[in-house]
Scaffold this motif. Structure first.
Motif, mmCIF file in Angstrom:
data_model
loop_
_atom_site.group_PDB
_atom_site.id
_atom_site.type_symbol
_atom_site.label_atom_id
_atom_site.label_comp_id
_atom_site.label_asym_id
_atom_site.label_seq_id
_atom_site.Cartn_x
_atom_site.Cartn_y
_atom_site.Cartn_z
ATOM 1 N N TYR A 23 19.055 -14.866 11.123
ATOM 2 C CA TYR A 23 19.641 -15.147 12.426
ATOM 3 C C TYR A 23 18.579 -15.586 13.433
ATOM 4 O O TYR A 23 17.376 -15.486 13.173
ATOM 5 N N THR A 24 19.039 -16.039 14.585
ATOM 6 C CA THR A 24 18.137 -16.451 15.654
ATOM 7 C C THR A 24 17.177 -15.334 16.028
ATOM 8 O O THR A 24 16.008 -15.579 16.358
ATOM 9 N N SER A 25 17.647 -14.106 15.982
ATOM 10 C CA SER A 25 16.827 -12.947 16.338
ATOM 11 C C SER A 25 15.728 -12.660 15.327
ATOM 12 O O SER A 25 14.834 -11.859 15.589
ATOM 13 N N GLY A 26 15.820 -13.311 14.135
ATOM 14 C CA GLY A 26 14.867 -13.030 13.071
ATOM 15 C C GLY A 26 15.377 -11.990 12.092
ATOM 16 O O GLY A 26 14.765 -11.743 11.052
ATOM 17 N N LYS A 27 16.488 -11.361 12.416
ATOM 18 C CA LYS A 27 17.073 -10.367 11.517
ATOM 19 C C LYS A 27 17.819 -11.051 10.366
ATOM 20 O O LYS A 27 18.134 -12.236 10.436
ATOM 21 N N HIS A 28 18.103 -10.271 9.330
ATOM 22 C CA HIS A 28 18.756 -10.776 8.131
ATOM 23 C C HIS A 28 20.136 -10.134 7.973
ATOM 24 O O HIS A 28 20.338 -8.972 8.341
ATOM 25 N N GLY A 29 21.078 -10.879 7.412
ATOM 26 C CA GLY A 29 22.407 -10.338 7.182
ATOM 27 C C GLY A 29 23.200 -11.209 6.234
ATOM 28 O O GLY A 29 22.709 -12.249 5.765
ATOM 29 N N GLU A 30 24.463 -10.817 5.962
ATOM 30 C CA GLU A 30 25.280 -11.549 4.986
ATOM 31 C C GLU A 30 26.487 -12.244 5.612
ATOM 32 O O GLU A 30 27.293 -12.846 4.902
ATOM 33 N N VAL A 31 26.618 -12.178 6.931
ATOM 34 C CA VAL A 31 27.726 -12.843 7.621
ATOM 35 C C VAL A 31 27.143 -13.801 8.655
ATOM 36 O O VAL A 31 26.206 -13.454 9.381
ATOM 37 N N TYR A 32 27.690 -15.002 8.716
ATOM 38 C CA TYR A 32 27.165 -15.995 9.660
ATOM 39 C C TYR A 32 28.312 -16.750 10.316
ATOM 40 O O TYR A 32 29.250 -17.181 9.640
ATOM 41 N N ILE A 33 28.253 -16.865 11.626
ATOM 42 C CA ILE A 33 29.197 -17.709 12.359
ATOM 43 C C ILE A 33 28.509 -19.042 12.571
ATOM 44 O O ILE A 33 27.569 -19.156 13.357
ATOM 45 N N ASN A 34 28.971 -20.057 11.862
ATOM 46 C CA ASN A 34 28.331 -21.369 11.928
ATOM 47 C C ASN A 34 28.940 -22.192 13.057
ATOM 48 O O ASN A 34 29.850 -22.994 12.843
ATOM 49 N N GLU A 182 13.286 -7.595 8.485
ATOM 50 C CA GLU A 182 12.799 -7.881 7.131
ATOM 51 C C GLU A 182 12.310 -6.613 6.428
ATOM 52 O O GLU A 182 12.537 -6.429 5.229
ATOM 53 N N SER A 183 11.700 -5.722 7.180
ATOM 54 C CA SER A 183 11.090 -4.535 6.582
ATOM 55 C C SER A 183 12.106 -3.513 6.075
ATOM 56 O O SER A 183 11.793 -2.705 5.201
ATOM 57 N N ASP A 184 13.321 -3.549 6.632
ATOM 58 C CA ASP A 184 14.278 -2.513 6.231
ATOM 59 C C ASP A 184 15.594 -3.057 5.678
ATOM 60 O O ASP A 184 16.577 -2.334 5.586
ATOM 61 N N MET A 185 15.628 -4.336 5.291
ATOM 62 C CA MET A 185 16.861 -4.866 4.715
ATOM 63 C C MET A 185 17.092 -4.247 3.334
ATOM 64 O O MET A 185 16.141 -3.926 2.620
ATOM 65 N N PRO A 186 18.364 -4.040 2.950
ATOM 66 C CA PRO A 186 18.666 -3.406 1.658
ATOM 67 C C PRO A 186 18.263 -4.291 0.482
ATOM 68 O O PRO A 186 18.196 -5.518 0.600
ATOM 69 N N ASP A 187 18.024 -3.660 -0.649
ATOM 70 C CA ASP A 187 17.568 -4.392 -1.833
ATOM 71 C C ASP A 187 18.572 -5.442 -2.286
ATOM 72 O O ASP A 187 18.190 -6.523 -2.744
#
Length: 209
Positions: A23-34, A182-187
């Motif tokens: 995401y813009t914030s630099g965080k990671h995830g599995e849902v994205y609003i394009n 990035e440091s705490d995203m699930p495996d």
């Protein structure tokens, strides 16, 4: 309106799930609003602007200026101001802030003069951490604008509230999507290849060399 925001986004395939996004914030995830799947369609973007304008008026607000942070907020602020002008029967201006070298959202082009002493609503497309939103609100206050509210198309984080933003906070839709550093995203998420077609995945990978 009979059609909902999420129906519009889903029809345009703007809601993506089950992938690995940055995401813009630099965080990671599995849902994205394009949002980039929405903006090429002017009819649907105008519909969303109308929904935002109606939400603003339904909350007893009557802004004189709509401010949007670059980039996505620019398009929505234009359409929202257009429909507010139609509904109120008077001109509502639309201006925007831009990122400076410190990644703050600041007024250029003398837009601060159009904000000074006027009632202002800040419009943003998608909120995860509310970082850009808060920076834009701060610039409005520095320009002596009278902040009435912050209004977003989609709030991805239910923890973003009036208290967090620092003013009345309204959203057309809330679509909770957990995001990790990035440091705490699930495996299970780390094991997925990063999507480089939407979001900031490509830039993120480039920064990793």
């Amino acid at each position: 309106m009979s059609v909902s925001l999420l129906e519009i986004l889903q029809r345009l395939e703007a809601v993506l799930t089950g992938d690995h996004f940055v995401y813009t914030s630099g965080k990671h995830g599995e849902v994205y609003i394009n949002k980039d799947a929405l903006y090429p369609h002017t009819r649907e973007t105008s519909q969303v602007g109308r929904m935002l304008a109606e939400l603003i008026l339904a909350n007893g607000l009557a802004p004189e200026v709509v401010v949007g942070p670059a980039l996505g907020g620019i398009i929505l602020s234009q359409w929202t101001a257009y429909h507010l002008s139609e509904l109120l029967g008077k001109e509502v201006l639309s201006v925007y802030t831009e990122k400076d070298e410190h990644k703050n959202q600041v007024f250029t082009r003398n837009y601060d003069q159009l904000v000074a002493y006027k009632k202002v609503v800040v419009v943003e497309d998608i909120v995860t951490t509310a970082g850009s939103l808060k920076k834009t609100l701060e610039s409005v206050r520095q320009a002596k604008g009278k902040v009435e509210a912050a209004v977003v198309m989609v709030n991805r984080n239910p923890e973003v509230t009036d208290e967090v933003v620092g003013t009345k906070f309204l959203a057309l839709a809330t679509l909770p999507a957990e995001a990790w550093d990035e440091s705490d995203m699930p495996d299970w998420l780390r094991a997925r290849p990063i999507n480089t077609k939407v979001g900031h995945g490509k830039k993120y990978l480039q920064s990793k060399g």
